[in-house]
Design a protein around this motif. Structure first.
Motif, short mmCIF file in Angstrom:
data_model
loop_
_atom_site.label_atom_id
_atom_site.label_comp_id
_atom_site.label_asym_id
_atom_site.label_seq_id
_atom_site.Cartn_x
_atom_site.Cartn_y
_atom_site.Cartn_z
N ASP A 47 48.99 40.88 36.19
CA ASP A 47 49.62 39.73 35.47
C ASP A 47 49.41 40.44 34.05
O ASP A 47 48.12 40.41 33.60
CB ASP A 47 49.08 38.59 35.80
N LEU A 51 47.38 38.52 31.33
CA LEU A 51 45.87 37.91 31.62
C LEU A 51 45.35 39.34 31.50
O LEU A 51 44.06 39.30 31.12
CB LEU A 51 45.82 37.37 32.85
N CYS A 52 45.68 40.51 31.81
CA CYS A 52 44.69 41.51 31.87
C CYS A 52 44.17 41.91 30.59
O CYS A 52 44.91 42.15 29.49
CB CYS A 52 45.68 42.82 32.41
N CYS A 90 38.92 47.09 38.38
CA CYS A 90 39.96 47.11 39.63
C CYS A 90 40.12 48.62 39.88
O CYS A 90 40.02 49.02 41.01
CB CYS A 90 41.20 46.73 39.38
N VAL A 120 40.40 41.63 43.62
CA VAL A 120 40.76 40.40 42.96
C VAL A 120 39.82 39.43 42.53
O VAL A 120 40.07 38.75 41.49
CB VAL A 120 42.07 39.83 43.96
N ARG A 121 38.90 39.35 43.34
CA ARG A 121 37.77 38.44 42.99
C ARG A 121 36.99 38.91 41.68
O ARG A 121 36.43 37.75 41.11
CB ARG A 121 37.10 38.11 44.34
N ARG A 122 36.75 40.07 41.59
CA ARG A 122 35.99 40.44 40.43
C ARG A 122 36.44 40.51 39.36
O ARG A 122 35.79 40.96 38.33
CB ARG A 122 35.26 41.72 40.98
N CYS A 123 37.89 40.70 39.24
CA CYS A 123 38.71 40.72 38.18
C CYS A 123 38.26 39.72 36.98
O CYS A 123 38.26 38.48 37.36
CB CYS A 123 40.09 40.76 38.04
N LEU A 140 41.12 37.31 35.93
CA LEU A 140 42.08 36.79 36.91
C LEU A 140 43.43 37.36 37.08
O LEU A 140 44.23 36.49 37.04
CB LEU A 140 41.86 35.32 36.91
N ALA A 141 43.49 38.57 36.67
CA ALA A 141 44.66 39.29 36.25
C ALA A 141 45.48 39.84 37.51
O ALA A 141 46.48 40.40 37.56
CB ALA A 141 44.67 40.18 35.27
N ARG A 155 46.55 39.90 41.74
CA ARG A 155 46.84 39.26 43.10
C ARG A 155 47.46 40.05 43.86
O ARG A 155 48.15 41.07 43.57
CB ARG A 155 47.81 37.96 42.50
#
Length: 481
Positions: free
Chosen positions: A424, A427-428, A434, A469-472, A475-476, A478
């Motif tokens: 996303d 948000l990134c 990642c 996904v959890r560590r981003c 929260l960008a 999925r």
């Protein structure tokens, strides 16, 4: 989702575990009781004696005596107010193993009978079946429902489908709601397992064998197989056929019944196992003692013959790469050591003679240094291949090759996946975590942002993708189809 193969079934001699499946694909509760009758009840002393009499051992890989596990749980329970739990390990993270899948898909009540026999003897409050496949979870859930009030203590939990999920501490952690990863601590589940209770943890087939022996009695159970290794066992041959055979049968005969032959050699014990050359494979019996003479064990019962028209070096390099990718990502020997070993092996197969010389040093780096046995098992698999196929590796490393193609004789999961890792952009923030977690999927542009908005996600890397996904921090990320 990865493709989930359904095993074909075969028998050498009269079946015990697979009895009744000539007439129906799955024994429901009524068909199970019609065929086998109701199971008897055993106290702890009687059940321990039965397990000792038939020399029942774990069928998940380690081969630890089941009676000693029972005794260890009973001792721990006596010191801790008597509360215990029972866990059935039905997670087969290795694509060459399907025997536990076969039992839970086709005869789940036999497994549940054995687990409840143990639970009654221990006074356990809960019996949990840990699985990784969706179809297996559905079959076990249906069996629990079919048992009515008798199923009140039973539950099934689906865990991530990966190689290390079946390690004892990983399984217990996952069943308790934590990450299904090895803890690295030398804590026996018989002392502290599910919910902190003394826990009897054993493999699916082990409980099914216990259910058979409880009904037949030790004398009848010992009428099949070798005197020192009585009974039958399940093998997965060539990653597609699950066969029940008495112990002591020549391995070539079992292969023949499954439409296979020793070929260039046979891998016994799966991807943490050992290779047998053609002569050894034709001489060995299906027994612990016979295999021990060749420094091999049955392990989880995977038997993988290598056809004469496939390239041994290429097959081994392919599996070594997959094993490196199956790291839990917790310790250096796995995160860095196994990929480095797989890289050098691939380079040797591609014609780098120096890489072939480096392999022994690479294996020394990972041995006895991991939080679980995964580094040791992978190094042992590679070392065994180098010992059994020295000429093939030599020819490849010197640029001549063996003239054969890699046929995929050693099964690996289907990597075709309809899923993608999606960014996303609103948000990134370009943190780059990642890329650290998923270097095989994510590449960064010159500014440190993911180079693509949507990246194909191989099924084998889904667990790592979830971690990314959890560590981003933004929260960008999925996962989407």
């Amino acid at each position: 989702m990865t493709h989930e193969p359904t095993p074909a079934l075969a028998c050498v001699g009269p079946p015990r575990l697979l009895a009744g499946l000539d007439a129906t694909a799955r024994l429901d509760r009524v068909a199970h009781l019609t065929l086998h009758g109701s199971p008897p009840r055993y106290g702890p002393v009687e059940l321990t004696a039965l397990a000792e009499n038939i020399d029942l051992r774990g069928r998940g890989g380690a081969g630890f005596p089941f009676a000693r596990k029972l005794q260890a749980v009973l001792r721990s329970a006596a010191a801790r107010e008597g509360r215990t739990a029972v866990v059935v390990n039905g997670s087969e993270g290795e694509p060459s193993c399907l025997k536990d899948t076969a039992l839970l898909l086709h005869v789940p009540h036999l497994v549940l009978d054995g687990a409840l026999l143990a639970a009654d003897a221990l006074g356990a409050e809960e019996v949990v079946v840990g699985v990784t496949r969706e179809d297996v979870a559905r079959s076990v859930a249906a069996a629990i429902t079919e048992r009515g009030p008798d199923g009140g203590r039973l539950r099934v939990t689906r865990l991530p489908e990966r190689f290390v999920t079946g390690e004892g501490t990983a399984l217990v952690s996952g069943l308790g709601g934590g990450p299904a990863l090895p803890s690295g601590r030398k804590v026996r589940t018989s002392d502290r397992g599910l919910s902190g209770l003394p826990t009897l943890l054993s493999n699916t087939e082990t409980y099914a064998q216990l259910a058979v022996a409880a009904r037949t009695g030790a004398l009848e159970y010992r009428s099949a197989g070798l005197p020192a290794e009585p009974g039958t066992l399940l093998l997965t041959v060539a990653g597609r056929v699950v066969v029940e055979t008495p112990t002591g049968v020549p391995l070539p005969y079992v292969l023949q019944q499954c439409g296979a032959e020793p070929g260039e050699g046979v891998l016994v014990g799966g991807y943490h196992g050992r290779w047998l050359g053609p002569d050894a494979a034709r001489a060995v019996l299906v027994s612990r003692q016979s295999l021990a003479a060749y420094d091999a064990v049955l392990g989880a019962g995977a038997v993988l013959p290598l056809p004469a028209d496939t390239c041994p070096a290429g097959e081994v390099a392919r599996v070594a790469r997959w094993m490196a990718d199956e790291s839990a990502g917790q310790c250096g020997p796995c995160v860095r050591g196994l990929p480095a070993l797989a890289d050098r092996l691939a380079e040797a197969v591609a014609g780098d003679r120096r890489a072939l010389g480096d392999l022994e040093a690479r294996m020394r780096v990972v041995r006895r240094r991991g939080a679980c046995s995964h580094p040791d098992g992978t190094a042992g698999f590679v070392a065994s291949a180098l010992a059994v196929f020295p000429q093939e590796f030599h020819e490849h490393a010197h640029g001549r090759g063996c003239g054969r193609r890699v046929q995929g004789a050693l099964p690996l999961p289907d990597d075709e996946s309809p899923e993608q890792l999606v960014v996303d952009w609103t948000l990134c923030k370009g943190h780059g975590l990642c890329r650290d977690v998923l270097p095989d999927v994510v590449s960064l542009d010159a500014d440190g942002y993911p180079a693509q908005a949507a990246m194909p996600l191989p099924g084998r890397l889904r667990a790592r993708a979830l971690r990314a996904v959890r560590r981003c921090p933004a929260l960008a990320l999925r996962i989407q189809e």
